[in-house]
Design a protein around this motif. Structure first.
Motif, PDB file in Angstrom:
ATOM      1  N   ARG A   1       3.644   8.869  -0.534  1.00  0.00           N
ATOM      2  CA  ARG A   1       4.452   8.786   0.677  1.00  0.00           C
ATOM      3  C   ARG A   1       4.633   7.322   1.077  1.00  0.00           C
ATOM      4  O   ARG A   1       4.008   6.852   2.026  1.00  0.00           O
ATOM      5  CB  ARG A   1       3.785   9.565   1.816  1.00  0.00           C
ATOM      6  N   PRO A   2       5.481   6.585   0.350  1.00  0.00           N
ATOM      7  CA  PRO A   2       5.662   5.170   0.682  1.00  0.00           C
ATOM      8  C   PRO A   2       6.333   4.962   2.024  1.00  0.00           C
ATOM      9  O   PRO A   2       6.271   3.871   2.584  1.00  0.00           O
ATOM     10  CB  PRO A   2       6.538   4.651  -0.473  1.00  0.00           C
ATOM     11  N   TRP A   3       6.981   5.976   2.606  1.00  0.00           N
ATOM     12  CA  TRP A   3       7.665   5.796   3.881  1.00  0.00           C
ATOM     13  C   TRP A   3       6.683   5.598   5.023  1.00  0.00           C
ATOM     14  O   TRP A   3       7.067   5.100   6.091  1.00  0.00           O
ATOM     15  CB  TRP A   3       8.603   6.962   4.167  1.00  0.00           C
TER      16      TRP A   3
ATOM     17  N   ARG B   1      -6.015   0.370  11.562  1.00  0.00           N
ATOM     18  CA  ARG B   1      -7.307   0.937  11.205  1.00  0.00           C
ATOM     19  C   ARG B   1      -7.266   2.372  10.687  1.00  0.00           C
ATOM     20  O   ARG B   1      -8.082   2.759   9.858  1.00  0.00           O
ATOM     21  CB  ARG B   1      -8.227   0.910  12.435  1.00  0.00           C
ATOM     22  N   GLU B   2      -6.322   3.183  11.164  1.00  0.00           N
ATOM     23  CA  GLU B   2      -6.435   4.619  10.940  1.00  0.00           C
ATOM     24  C   GLU B   2      -5.535   5.121   9.815  1.00  0.00           C
ATOM     25  O   GLU B   2      -4.510   4.519   9.483  1.00  0.00           O
ATOM     26  CB  GLU B   2      -6.113   5.351  12.254  1.00  0.00           C
ATOM     27  N   HIS B   3      -5.952   6.206   9.206  1.00  0.00           N
ATOM     28  CA  HIS B   3      -5.171   6.955   8.226  1.00  0.00           C
ATOM     29  C   HIS B   3      -3.947   7.540   8.937  1.00  0.00           C
ATOM     30  O   HIS B   3      -4.071   7.994  10.069  1.00  0.00           O
ATOM     31  CB  HIS B   3      -6.045   8.084   7.657  1.00  0.00           C
ATOM     32  N   PRO B   4      -2.736   7.525   8.359  1.00  0.00           N
ATOM     33  CA  PRO B   4      -2.407   7.177   6.977  1.00  0.00           C
ATOM     34  C   PRO B   4      -1.970   5.728   6.771  1.00  0.00           C
ATOM     35  O   PRO B   4      -1.424   5.381   5.725  1.00  0.00           O
ATOM     36  CB  PRO B   4      -1.220   8.115   6.699  1.00  0.00           C
ATOM     37  N   TRP B   5      -2.213   4.892   7.793  1.00  0.00           N
ATOM     38  CA  TRP B   5      -1.760   3.509   7.676  1.00  0.00           C
ATOM     39  C   TRP B   5      -2.706   2.659   6.821  1.00  0.00           C
ATOM     40  O   TRP B   5      -2.279   1.882   5.985  1.00  0.00           O
ATOM     41  CB  TRP B   5      -1.658   2.881   9.064  1.00  0.00           C
TER      42      TRP B   5
ATOM     43  N   VAL C   1       6.705   1.921   5.357  1.00  0.00           N
ATOM     44  CA  VAL C   1       7.943   1.463   5.976  1.00  0.00           C
ATOM     45  C   VAL C   1       7.912   1.719   7.478  1.00  0.00           C
ATOM     46  O   VAL C   1       8.304   0.857   8.281  1.00  0.00           O
ATOM     47  CB  VAL C   1       9.155   2.161   5.336  1.00  0.00           C
ATOM     48  N   LEU C   2       7.445   2.895   7.873  1.00  0.00           N
ATOM     49  CA  LEU C   2       7.373   3.231   9.294  1.00  0.00           C
ATOM     50  C   LEU C   2       6.435   2.294  10.037  1.00  0.00           C
ATOM     51  O   LEU C   2       6.736   1.828  11.138  1.00  0.00           O
ATOM     52  CB  LEU C   2       6.919   4.684   9.464  1.00  0.00           C
ATOM     53  N   ARG C   3       5.285   2.008   9.429  1.00  0.00           N
ATOM     54  CA  ARG C   3       4.335   1.114  10.084  1.00  0.00           C
ATOM     55  C   ARG C   3       4.939  -0.280  10.272  1.00  0.00           C
ATOM     56  O   ARG C   3       4.836  -0.866  11.349  1.00  0.00           O
ATOM     57  CB  ARG C   3       3.037   0.999   9.281  1.00  0.00           C
ATOM     58  N   LEU C   4       5.565  -0.815   9.235  1.00  0.00           N
ATOM     59  CA  LEU C   4       6.177  -2.137   9.341  1.00  0.00           C
ATOM     60  C   LEU C   4       7.282  -2.146  10.386  1.00  0.00           C
ATOM     61  O   LEU C   4       7.455  -3.131  11.121  1.00  0.00           O
ATOM     62  CB  LEU C   4       6.733  -2.563   7.978  1.00  0.00           C
TER      63      LEU C   4
ATOM     64  N   MET D   1       0.844  -1.198   0.000  1.00  0.00           N
ATOM     65  CA  MET D   1       0.000   0.000   0.000  1.00  0.00           C
ATOM     66  C   MET D   1       0.872   1.238   0.000  1.00  0.00           C
ATOM     67  O   MET D   1       1.812   1.355   0.781  1.00  0.00           O
ATOM     68  CB  MET D   1      -0.885   0.025   1.255  1.00  0.00           C
ATOM     69  N   VAL D   2       0.601   2.185  -0.872  1.00  0.00           N
ATOM     70  CA  VAL D   2       1.281   3.469  -0.908  1.00  0.00           C
ATOM     71  C   VAL D   2       0.256   4.534  -0.595  1.00  0.00           C
ATOM     72  O   VAL D   2      -0.779   4.639  -1.238  1.00  0.00           O
ATOM     73  CB  VAL D   2       1.923   3.735  -2.292  1.00  0.00           C
ATOM     74  N   VAL D   3       0.520   5.353   0.408  1.00  0.00           N
ATOM     75  CA  VAL D   3      -0.439   6.358   0.848  1.00  0.00           C
ATOM     76  C   VAL D   3      -0.165   7.670   0.153  1.00  0.00           C
ATOM     77  O   VAL D   3       0.986   8.115   0.065  1.00  0.00           O
ATOM     78  CB  VAL D   3      -0.341   6.534   2.387  1.00  0.00           C
TER      79      VAL D   3
END
Length: 257
Positions: A12-14, A198-202, A17-20, A1-3
């Motif tokens: 903002r693909p990072w 559940r929440e944006h931007p994830w 990365v941050l979530r993972l 997923m790319v936000v």
């Protein structure tokens, strides 16, 4: 997923990365916290481990101090008193931590190798004699060397969460206060995982979920987040107690004694 950033339209693909990275850190931290949590063991096993030299560190305590705990993962500690004991806690070479109550065993042969008045009772004296016989006096203290790691991981979680909630994109399913109280109230960092999922931007479906057939739905408020956090904490505590009764201390160690 790319936000996509709605304000600039740039990808903002990072965020992904941050979530993972946060999820991976949570998995490692939760595993370390579970592995090193104090588990009750028999008095005989304590003396056997000492006699065999399978003790890398130990400490004495009077009772469990449940108020001294990290914010994210419970880490019960023992409070000391004037005498050593009656609780004895030790770490084995595999990194696991065990404890026993020496008052449950009062039949021990006192050899005079330790000063009895320094200890809480005959059971504690017996353990002290094993420590002296095995030459392990210098291993007192530093029972949980990973406590600093757990605290540091909790600080990282806090910084990431507050940074995104305060300075990041506006959440679409709940207000900033809703997520603050929910993540703060749910123990073991499970509220953090729910927020990440559940929440944006994830989540790519967050915006779609926030829109109903009648238009945008009202976001969940802070009071609801506080209530969910409080209820979840109670339910998780009850579930932990039930699983502890079924599976035992080895698999489900209690977070507060």
């Amino acid at each position: 997923m790319v936000v996509n950033d709605e304000a600039s339209g740039r990808a903002r693909p990072w965020w992904r990365v941050l979530r993972l990275a946060v999820v991976g850190l949570w998995l490692v931290t939760a595993s370390v916290a579970w592995w090193t949590a104090p588990r009750e063991q028999s008095y005989e096993q304590a003396r056997a481990d000492l006699a065999a030299g399978r003790v890398t560190a130990y400490e004495w305590g009077y009772h469990w101090d449940v108020d001294v705990r990290p914010a994210w993962f419970p880490n019960p500690t023992m409070a000391s008193a004037g005498t050593l004991g009656p609780l004895f806690q030790w770490r084995t070479p595999d990194g696991r931590v065990w404890w026993t109550d020496t008052t449950r065993f009062d039949q021990v042969e006192v050899t005079g190798t330790v000063e009895k008045s320094d200890y809480s009772g005959p059971g504690a004296v017996g353990v002290a004699q094993e420590i002296r016989s095995a030459g392990l006096e210098d291993r007192y203290g530093e029972i949980r060397p990973y406590s600093t790691v757990l605290t540091a991981a909790g600080l990282v979680f806090t910084v990431v969460f507050l940074g995104v909630v305060v300075a990041g994109p506006a959440p679409v399913l709940g207000t900033r206060w809703f997520w603050f109280w929910l993540v703060s109230g749910v123990p073991y960092g499970l509220g953090l995982l729910f927020w990440l999922a559940r929440e944006h931007p994830w989540s790519g479906t967050a915006a779609a979920t926030a829109t109903t057939s009648g238009g945008p739905r009202e976001r969940d408020r802070g009071l609801l987040g506080f209530a969910i956090g409080a209820v979840a904490a109670i339910l998780l505590s009850l579930v932990s107690l039930a699983l502890h009764e079924v599976l035992g201390d080895r698999w489900i160690p209690l977070s507060n004694r």
